[in-house]
Design an enzyme around this catalytic site. Sequence first.
Site, PDB file in Angstrom:
ATOM      1  N   HIS A 132       0.851  -1.183   0.000  1.00 23.30           N
ATOM      2  CA  HIS A 132       0.000   0.000   0.000  1.00 23.30           C
ATOM      3  C   HIS A 132       0.891   1.238   0.000  1.00 23.30           C
ATOM      4  O   HIS A 132       1.675   1.455   0.917  1.00 23.30           O
ATOM      5  CB  HIS A 132      -0.895   0.008   1.244  1.00 23.30           C
ATOM      6  CG  HIS A 132      -1.829   1.183   1.291  1.00 23.30           C
ATOM      7  ND1 HIS A 132      -2.864   1.351   0.401  1.00 23.30           N
ATOM      8  CD2 HIS A 132      -1.865   2.258   2.109  1.00 23.30           C
ATOM      9  CE1 HIS A 132      -3.503   2.462   0.677  1.00 23.30           C
ATOM     10  NE2 HIS A 132      -2.919   3.044   1.713  1.00 23.30           N
TER      11      HIS A 132
ATOM     12  N   SER B   6      -2.677   5.950   6.493  1.00 15.58           N
ATOM     13  CA  SER B   6      -3.746   6.583   5.728  1.00 15.58           C
ATOM     14  C   SER B   6      -3.881   8.045   6.130  1.00 15.58           C
ATOM     15  O   SER B   6      -3.910   8.379   7.324  1.00 15.58           O
ATOM     16  CB  SER B   6      -5.065   5.852   5.985  1.00 15.58           C
ATOM     17  OG  SER B   6      -6.118   6.448   5.261  1.00 15.58           O
ATOM     18  N   GLY B   7      -3.927   8.931   5.137  1.00 18.08           N
ATOM     19  CA  GLY B   7      -4.035  10.351   5.406  1.00 18.08           C
ATOM     20  C   GLY B   7      -2.716  11.056   5.619  1.00 18.08           C
ATOM     21  O   GLY B   7      -2.695  12.251   5.933  1.00 18.08           O
TER      22      GLY B   7
ATOM     23  N   GLY C 105      -0.569  11.782   3.369  1.00 16.98           N
ATOM     24  CA  GLY C 105      -0.251  12.659   2.250  1.00 16.98           C
ATOM     25  C   GLY C 105       0.565  12.008   1.154  1.00 16.98           C
ATOM     26  O   GLY C 105       1.300  12.690   0.439  1.00 16.98           O
ATOM     27  N   LYS C 106       0.423  10.698   0.975  1.00 10.52           N
ATOM     28  CA  LYS C 106       1.206   9.999  -0.045  1.00 10.52           C
ATOM     29  C   LYS C 106       0.873  10.500  -1.448  1.00 10.52           C
ATOM     30  O   LYS C 106       1.769  10.813  -2.235  1.00 10.52           O
ATOM     31  CB  LYS C 106       0.954   8.482   0.062  1.00 10.52           C
ATOM     32  CG  LYS C 106       1.379   7.858   1.383  1.00 10.52           C
ATOM     33  CD  LYS C 106       1.169   6.366   1.398  1.00 10.52           C
ATOM     34  CE  LYS C 106      -0.308   6.003   1.414  1.00 10.52           C
ATOM     35  NZ  LYS C 106      -0.976   6.410   2.660  1.00 10.52           N
ATOM     36  N   SER C 107      -0.421  10.568  -1.760  1.00 13.33           N
ATOM     37  CA  SER C 107      -0.821  10.992  -3.109  1.00 13.33           C
ATOM     38  C   SER C 107      -0.486  12.460  -3.349  1.00 13.33           C
ATOM     39  O   SER C 107      -0.058  12.846  -4.438  1.00 13.33           O
ATOM     40  CB  SER C 107      -2.322  10.746  -3.317  1.00 13.33           C
ATOM     41  OG  SER C 107      -2.612   9.364  -3.245  1.00 13.33           O
TER      42      SER C 107
ATOM     43  N   ASP D 122      -1.829   3.775  -4.582  1.00 15.71           N
ATOM     44  CA  ASP D 122      -2.614   2.971  -3.649  1.00 15.71           C
ATOM     45  C   ASP D 122      -2.112   1.529  -3.598  1.00 15.71           C
ATOM     46  O   ASP D 122      -1.488   1.120  -2.620  1.00 15.71           O
ATOM     47  CB  ASP D 122      -4.101   3.019  -3.989  1.00 15.71           C
ATOM     48  CG  ASP D 122      -4.957   2.443  -2.871  1.00 15.71           C
ATOM     49  OD1 ASP D 122      -4.518   2.493  -1.697  1.00 15.71           O
ATOM     50  OD2 ASP D 122      -6.054   1.937  -3.157  1.00 15.71           O
TER      51      ASP D 122
ATOM     52  N   ARG E  14      18.699  12.359  12.076  1.00 22.43           N
ATOM     53  CA  ARG E  14      18.882  13.709  11.545  1.00 22.43           C
ATOM     54  C   ARG E  14      20.073  13.814  10.594  1.00 22.43           C
ATOM     55  O   ARG E  14      20.110  14.679   9.723  1.00 22.43           O
ATOM     56  CB  ARG E  14      19.062  14.698  12.701  1.00 22.43           C
ATOM     57  CG  ARG E  14      17.861  14.795  13.616  1.00 22.43           C
ATOM     58  CD  ARG E  14      18.081  15.793  14.719  1.00 22.43           C
ATOM     59  NE  ARG E  14      18.298  17.143  14.182  1.00 22.43           N
ATOM     60  CZ  ARG E  14      18.584  18.193  14.944  1.00 22.43           C
ATOM     61  NH1 ARG E  14      18.707  18.044  16.258  1.00 22.43           N
ATOM     62  NH2 ARG E  14      18.758  19.381  14.399  1.00 22.43           N
TER      63      ARG E  14
END
Length: 317
Positions: free
Chosen positions: A149, A166-167, A169-171, A188, A253
């Site tokens: 996914h 989910s949510g 911001g991948k797309s 997806d 970092r």
Amino acid sequence: MAQRVNRRTSLTVGAFFEKHHEALSMTLLSDRRGFERTISEPAPNRPGLALAGFFSYFAKKRIQVLGNSEVSYLKKLTPQMRSERFGRMCERDIPALVISRGGVLSEDLLKIAEQHAIPVFSTRLVTMNFLNAATLALENEFAPTTTLHGCMVDMKGIGVLIMGKSGSGKSETAIGMLERGAALVADDLVRVRWAGNELTASAPDLSRGYLEVRGIGIVNVANLFGLTSIRPEKRLDLVVNLTPHADLNEVDRLGLEAKKFEVLGQKVPMVEVPVAPGRDTARMVAIAALDQQLRRLGYNMADEFNQRLMEHMASQG
């Protein structure tokens, strides 16, 4: 996260022919009987020893390829001996026969193959070219695969798999990278396979070229960014995991700690990029991709800085 690995154990002759006959320049010489026969090993075989009467270790589960050597040898045998040797090979339930260089079988041998319901094909390719191309095609068919996914993009030659909850911001990150010249591979659902000693990612046929953006819906990437913004498949070089900004203290970092993401038993370089309002995540992922490109060329910016730091500390001591 556990990954479900799919492994093909066989492929019907009919499915192989329908999918690859154009690329392999194959034509059918017999009827379609035997198309349900199965290929169980991902490589073709040249049955020279079998035609000479030696059937020990005969690779009967493979497609049998007759080149100039095999065809010339059969022509030099007496008709009775030729039919006997060829018949013994066909009795072993081979999947199919392919004659290279546009060759054909003599009528007596074609009848024997038809009696055993063995499909016979001809290819215009020379023997070695067909063997190489067919091996690659079969290796891809039998390659282990899994579905992840995320969102897969090609950023200036580096295949980047963007993952996260989910949510996260991948797309949206992928959209930002497309604006910087990247190409979309999959959104997806990302299919990954291990073949030819490399991991390759692609999209399901139904969703190829489409990307879902929250608040907007499904967008056609080619319509927005042009045909060059789509890649059918790409080697997987880097995994970027989008993490909540709250986990910032847990993120390396300096980039000295080499993290890996395991898929299909192979370890892929992975970096974690914190996500926060106002932060240009696409730019960070693009920089990570360029850094990975430098690392592939043997240049590691983090190691260079660490070496300079050690030399400075040594000079101060």
